[in-house]
Write an enzyme that holds these catalytic residues in place. Structure first.
Site, mmCIF file in Angstrom:
data_model
loop_
_atom_site.group_PDB
_atom_site.id
_atom_site.type_symbol
_atom_site.label_atom_id
_atom_site.label_comp_id
_atom_site.label_asym_id
_atom_site.label_seq_id
_atom_site.Cartn_x
_atom_site.Cartn_y
_atom_site.Cartn_z
ATOM 1 N N HIS A 152 0.839 -1.211 0.000
ATOM 2 C CA HIS A 152 0.000 0.000 0.000
ATOM 3 C C HIS A 152 0.869 1.255 0.000
ATOM 4 O O HIS A 152 0.603 2.211 -0.747
ATOM 5 C CB HIS A 152 -0.919 -0.014 1.223
ATOM 6 N N GLU A 153 1.913 1.267 0.823
ATOM 7 C CA GLU A 153 2.797 2.438 0.882
ATOM 8 C C GLU A 153 3.569 2.608 -0.432
ATOM 9 O O GLU A 153 3.800 3.732 -0.875
ATOM 10 C CB GLU A 153 3.752 2.317 2.070
ATOM 11 N N GLU A 204 -5.931 7.232 -1.179
ATOM 12 C CA GLU A 204 -5.972 5.982 -0.426
ATOM 13 C C GLU A 204 -6.569 4.847 -1.259
ATOM 14 O O GLU A 204 -6.056 3.722 -1.265
ATOM 15 C CB GLU A 204 -6.782 6.165 0.860
#
Length: 286
Positions: A152-153, A204
């Protein structure tokens, strides 16, 4: 002689006129370009010899160099305390590099660091710098869940989200001039944004989808990204920092469920909980 003098005069007159016109055009651009009143003007920065960073024109090399400076500032100012355990750091780096090679942006050098902090959190700065808290490593059930957070990062880095967040914040705070940001302000703002400001809902959702695809390409079971987020919401009396700083969690979970095929959700590496706990727990126990 007079003819030669006349030719010489005409030549330099035309050159001087050209330079004058160029200067007038430059001045017009500077004066007519909207600038935030609190920011330093383009001309001030030019006259003072300050290096200006154009947020819309960062090369990969520039982004990595600026990320290195932000990382150094985070360490120097005590915002981040690195966890001094070689085995744990090698483990996280091995997971991160496995993912980075299969990401949509594999050409930059990624740096993965473990932060000595009990909070359940992870974050990224520009240029490939990713930070994972020991508190998060204690909370995840297996390697695939840890990989899902790192993926995700990486998704934020692939999406250039830190740069866009910096641009919007610089405008809001009146720091952005027509030319861009001076380097010192850029680094200070990067340090500020590393912790204090959540990413947008759109960023996000995009990082989740980029991370999910990255997770699958690297050979990890995709279900881990969903189970990690669901577990944190279900078992936490109050939202942990990782989720409180990431808005629209319900929307993200809904989107992940729609993106994961139940038939292949558990196919892949990293779901052995006992193996993960036997390796990690003794090393990060306080």
């Amino acid at each position: 002689m007079s003819q030669r003098y006349a030719s010489w005069w005409a030549f330099w007159y035309s050159k001087g006129l050209y330079v004058l016109v160029a200067l007038l055009m430059a001045a017009t651009i500077i004066l007519t370009t909207p600038q935030v009143s609190q920011g330093r003007s383009w001309l001030d920065l030019l006259l003072q010899g300050v290096q200006v960073i154009q947020l819309s024109r960062l090369s990969d090399n520039q982004e990595v160099q600026l990320g290195q400076q932000i990382n150094q500032a985070l360490l120097k100012e005590g915002k981040v305390e690195l966890y001094r355990n070689d085995q744990i750091n090698r483990y996280v780096t091995s997971i991160g590099q496995r993912l980075a090679k299969k990401s949509d942006r594999p050409s930059i050098p990624y740096t993965f660091q473990v932060v000595n902090d009990d909070t359940v959190n992870a974050f990224a700065t520009m240029g490939g710098f990713i930070y994972v808290h020991t508190g998060l490593m204690e909370k995840v059930a297996n390697e695939a869940e840890l990989a899902s957070v790192i993926a995700h990062e990486i998704g934020h880095i692939v999406g250039h989200h830190a740069i866009e967040k910096m641009r919007k914040t610089a405008i809001t705070q009146g720091l952005l001039t027509a030319a861009g940001l001076d380097r010192q302000t850029f680094v200070q703002l990067g340090v500020q944004l590393a912790y204090s400001l959540p990413n947008s809902r759109g960023a996000e959702l995009e990082a989740d989808q980029l991370g999910l695809q990255n997770l699958k390409r690297a050979g990890y079971a995709p279900i881990a990204m969903l189970t990690f987020m669901e577990k944190l919401i279900k078992y936490s009396s109050s939202a942990p920092e990782f989720l409180s700083s990431h808005p629209a969690t319900d929307d993200r979970i809904t989107a992940l469920r729609a993106s994961i095929d139940p038939a292949t959700a558990n196919k892949g590496d990293g779901l052995n909980e006992k193996s993960y706990r036997n390796f990690v727990k003794p090393l990060i126990a306080k």
